[in-house]
Design an enzyme around this catalytic site. Structure first.
Site, PDB file in Angstrom:
ATOM      1  N   ASP A   1       0.887  -1.159  -0.154  1.00 14.20           N
ATOM      2  CA  ASP A   1      -0.003   0.076   0.111  1.00 14.20           C
ATOM      3  C   ASP A   1       0.863   1.211  -0.004  1.00 14.20           C
ATOM      4  O   ASP A   1       2.216   1.231   0.216  1.00 14.20           O
ATOM      5  CB  ASP A   1      -0.988   0.093   1.149  1.00 14.20           C
TER       6      ASP A   1
ATOM      7  N   ASP B   1      -7.833  -2.922  14.311  1.00  7.74           N
ATOM      8  CA  ASP B   1      -9.233  -3.163  13.618  1.00  7.74           C
ATOM      9  C   ASP B   1      -9.318  -4.534  13.071  1.00  7.74           C
ATOM     10  O   ASP B   1     -10.151  -4.820  12.300  1.00  7.74           O
ATOM     11  CB  ASP B   1      -9.908  -1.961  13.068  1.00  7.74           C
TER      12      ASP B   1
ATOM     13  N   HIS C   1      -7.517  -5.130  10.123  1.00  6.92           N
ATOM     14  CA  HIS C   1      -6.988  -4.964   8.580  1.00  6.92           C
ATOM     15  C   HIS C   1      -5.754  -5.572   8.183  1.00  6.92           C
ATOM     16  O   HIS C   1      -5.001  -5.726   8.942  1.00  6.92           O
ATOM     17  CB  HIS C   1      -7.121  -3.530   8.279  1.00  6.92           C
TER      18      HIS C   1
ATOM     19  N   GLU D   1      -9.716  -2.029   5.196  1.00  6.37           N
ATOM     20  CA  GLU D   1     -10.428  -1.820   6.500  1.00  6.37           C
ATOM     21  C   GLU D   1     -11.713  -2.760   6.726  1.00  6.37           C
ATOM     22  O   GLU D   1     -12.051  -3.246   5.867  1.00  6.37           O
ATOM     23  CB  GLU D   1     -10.797  -0.372   6.814  1.00  6.37           C
TER      24      GLU D   1
END
Ligand code: F6R
Length: 260
Positions: free
Chosen positions: A67, A136, A138, A143
């Site tokens: 990313d 979270d 991811h 996400e």
């Protein structure tokens, strides 16, 4: 999933680096999928150390990063391009043209994402994908509620992820809202995956990933569907796994013929 609970992050990173070295020995043209963030730093240091000791050679290897932040120039100190140059590439002999990182300044983002997917395919696919995990759940920057079949595309970060990553910027306001990330479908096509997670803050996400239901609410849980995933943990990150004694038992009895 093979769960490897190590005494600390350094020993876990050493094991993960041994795996990278063993792949490059058996396949010098290996295609690596790489992550940024705090988690892989010790892994990259160990890889650099192996390179300096002539135990690993990247001259025929290539890489694709997961990313990049949209809007950050490659030279921005918090860009993943800078991160990778600083923490890995400037220390090893992977040819510059074999390094691939999404372009955060791409004008036509959808075309750039499509081209990124095509480059992975043309390189023969990713042999080993290194992953961290967000608090979270991811992976990459997919996400919660990301499509489990998603491909490389633009994503909007959650405020939790922006705040987790604010430590790499001068202030929270500077953290971009948008990123380009490989999709979950893209990650799942890697031939093997090594996910690293360290520290208490990752314990909930790790337990949900390994022992929870497969759900887009915990994107990493899709890794339960991948045949070759190794999860390298330190003790605090493993703390909420209800079957951690079993994982230790399995690892201690791993047959010697069963290689990485
Ligand atoms: C980074 C990436 C992210 C991170 C995750 C954990 O390229 O894709 O999924 O792996 O946010 O970040 P750290 O390691 O900083 O806790």
């Amino acid at each position: 999933m093979e769960i490897i609970i190590c005494p600390d992050a350094d020993s876990a990173s050493l094991s993960a680096a041994d795996q990278v070295a063993s792949l490059l020995h058996s396949k010098p043209t290996a295609v690596l999928g790489l992550a940024t963030g705090g988690t892989p730093l010790a892994l990259y240091s160990e890889i650099i150390r192996k390179y300096q000791k002539h135990q690993i050679n990247f001259s025929q290897a290539s890489s694709f990063n997961l990313d990049e932040y949209i809007g950050l120039a490659p030279g921005h100190p918090a860009s993943y391009q800078s991160f990778m140059q600083e923490n890995l590439f400037r220390h090893i002999n992977m040819p510059a043209e074999s390094v691939h990182i999404p372009d955060g300044l791409a004008v036509d983002v959808p075309s750039h994402c499509l081209a990124y997917e095509n480059s992975i395919r043309e390189a023969g696919g990713i042999d080993l994908q290194i992953l961290g995990i967000g608090t979270d759940g991811h992976i990459g920057f997919n996400e919660p509620t990301s499509s489990l079949a998603s491909r490389t595309r633009i994503k909007t970060l959650t405020e939790r992820t922006r705040s987790d990553n604010a430590r790499f910027f001068h202030s929270m306001e500077e953290v971009p809202h948008h990123v380009i990330t490989m999709g979950i479908g893209t990650i799942m096509e890697s031939r093997a995956i090594s996910l690293l997670a360290f520290g208490e803050s990752k314990a909930r996400a790790v337990a949900d990933m390994v022992e929870g239901p497969i759900t887009s609410s915990v994107p990493a849980s899709i890794l339960q569907m991948h045949p070759t995933v190794r999860v390298f943990l330190d003790e605090p990150a493993a703390a909420l796994l209800s079957r951690r004694d079993y994982y230790r038992h399995v690892f201690a009895r791993k047959p010697s013929w069963q290689k990485w």
